[in-house]
Scaffold this active site. Structure first.
Site, PDB file in Angstrom:
ATOM      1  NE  ARG A 128      -3.866   0.595   1.810  1.00  0.00           N
ATOM      2  CZ  ARG A 128      -5.109   0.662   2.275  1.00  0.00           C
ATOM      3  NH1 ARG A 128      -5.382   1.372   3.365  1.00  0.00           N
ATOM      4  NH2 ARG A 128      -6.100   0.033   1.679  1.00  0.00           N
ATOM      5  CD  GLN A 147     -12.958  -1.850  -1.098  1.00  0.00           C
ATOM      6  OE1 GLN A 147     -12.148  -1.842  -0.179  1.00  0.00           O
ATOM      7  NE2 GLN A 147     -14.178  -2.328  -0.960  1.00  0.00           N
ATOM      8  CG  ASP A 191     -13.455   6.209  -1.552  1.00  0.00           C
ATOM      9  OD1 ASP A 191     -13.405   6.073  -0.313  1.00  0.00           O
ATOM     10  OD2 ASP A 191     -12.453   6.118  -2.279  1.00  0.00           O
ATOM     11  CG  HIS A 193      -8.206   0.042  -3.087  1.00  0.00           C
ATOM     12  ND1 HIS A 193      -7.432  -1.046  -2.747  1.00  0.00           N
ATOM     13  CD2 HIS A 193      -8.908   0.362  -1.954  1.00  0.00           C
ATOM     14  CE1 HIS A 193      -7.658  -1.369  -1.474  1.00  0.00           C
ATOM     15  NE2 HIS A 193      -8.546  -0.529  -0.976  1.00  0.00           N
ATOM     16  NE  ARG A 239     -10.062  -5.340   0.206  1.00  0.00           N
ATOM     17  CZ  ARG A 239      -9.329  -4.313   0.661  1.00  0.00           C
ATOM     18  NH1 ARG A 239      -9.922  -3.253   1.154  1.00  0.00           N
ATOM     19  NH2 ARG A 239      -8.015  -4.342   0.582  1.00  0.00           N
ATOM     20  CB  CYS A 259     -14.100   1.117  -0.374  1.00  0.00           C
ATOM     21  SG  CYS A 259     -13.539   2.827  -0.266  1.00  0.00           S
TER      22      CYS A 259
END
Ligand code: CP
Ligand code: NVA
Length: 303
Positions: free
Chosen positions: A101, A131, A221, A128, A290, A262
């Protein structure tokens, strides 16, 4: 299938559906996979905070009989005394798979290029993909299908999750409509690439009602992603407020639309409390998935 996941464009539609099928199977029969990665180690490189990504990857490795190492860049020589390339070449001699990340997407692609083991993008400023794999599993569970559905994304369009949703929807044949303010649209190169991949419709508009109209899935988001400076908050609240997902805006989506975020989420910002805590919200199913999709992804990459 490629040996890394930098973006969803590293996967074909068939690869995605195979990972989702395996994720469904692993979710249903977790006990069948308790030794699947016996003796294997995942290195988790973090430059930004996380709850879901860190915990789900680590728990996933434990559930598969393997092990995960949390590695914080703040206490690493990487980027200071050691290059990215030397870091991942060294790590490749110890562990079996890496996830990272990071802020800069170029750093992630550099890792994937120099590592001799699979590398997974666990979020960069650009995308991402993990996700969106979990989101697709969640949508299929709730709607029974992916193809032909319409996903509406409201808010910050120039955003990692938005970019991955564009690729993901395009690949699996879902319509996607982005409603974002001027100056905050998704990157043009991403929209163009998604259009190239898609047989479905892609719409980018400044009109939140046009974007959400008749949507099967409403997605938003954070307005304050990890890489956005804290002093931008006031200005961004002003710009994004017309795109807040609230009860009034939700009326324009289909009656049985699901609401997704998310997470992490701020009630009163990108959505109201009544929406995220209401009956249409599936945000914790996304969070749970996830775990299942990443277990399936790791198993696929290591097989
Ligand atoms: N959705 C997500 O990636 O959450 P974290 O930032 O908590 O990992
Ligand atoms: N766009 C958000 C996603 C968090 C999972 C961020 O980058 O902070």
């Amino acid at each position: 299938m490629k040996e890394y996941l930098r973006d969803l464009t590293d996967l074909s539609k068939e690869d995605i559906l195979k990972i989702l099928d395996l994720a469904d199977e692993m979710k249903k029969n977790p006990d069948k996979y308790t030794n699947a990665l016996l003796g294997k180690t995942l290195l988790m490189i973090f430059e930004k905070p996380s709850l879901r990504t860190r915990v789900s990857f680590e728990v996933g490795m434990t559930q598969l009989g393997g092990h995960a190492i949390y590695y914080d860049i703040a206490t690493s020589p990487m980027g200071k005394k050691e290059s990215i390339s030397d870091t991942v070449k060294t790590a490749s001699r110890y562990v079996n798979i890496i996830m990272a990340r990071l802020f800069k997407h170029e750093h992630l692609t550099e890792m994937a290029e120099h590592a001799t083991i699979p590398v997974i993008n666990a979020l960069t400023d650009f995308s991402h993909p993990c996700q969106v794999l979990a989101d697709l599993q969640t949508i299929r569970e709730k709607k029974g299908t992916l193809k032909g559905l319409k996903l509406a994304y409201l808010g910050d369009g120039h955003n990692n999750v938005t970019h991955s949703l564009l690729y993901g929807c395009a690949l699996v044949g879902m319509d996607i409509s982005i409603g974002s303010p001027e100056g905050h649209a998704p990157m043009e190169s991403v929209v163009n690439k998604a259009e190239e991949l898609a047989s479905s419709d892609i719409v980018v508009t400044n009109d939140p009602i046009e974007a959400i109209k008749d949507a099967d899935i409403v997605y938003t988001d954070s307005w304050m992603s990890y890489h956005i400076a804290a002093d931008k908050k006031e200005e961004r609240i002003k710009v994004f407020t017309p795109y807040q997902v609230n009860k009034d805006l939700m009326k324009h989506a289909k009656k049985d639309a699901i609401f997704m975020n998310c997470l992490p989420a701020m009630r009163g910002m990108e959505q109201t409390k009544e929406v995220i805590d209401g009956p249409q919200s599936v945000v914790f199913n996304e969070a749970e998935n996830r775990l299942h999709t990443q277990k399936a992804l790791i198993l696929t990459l290591l097989s």
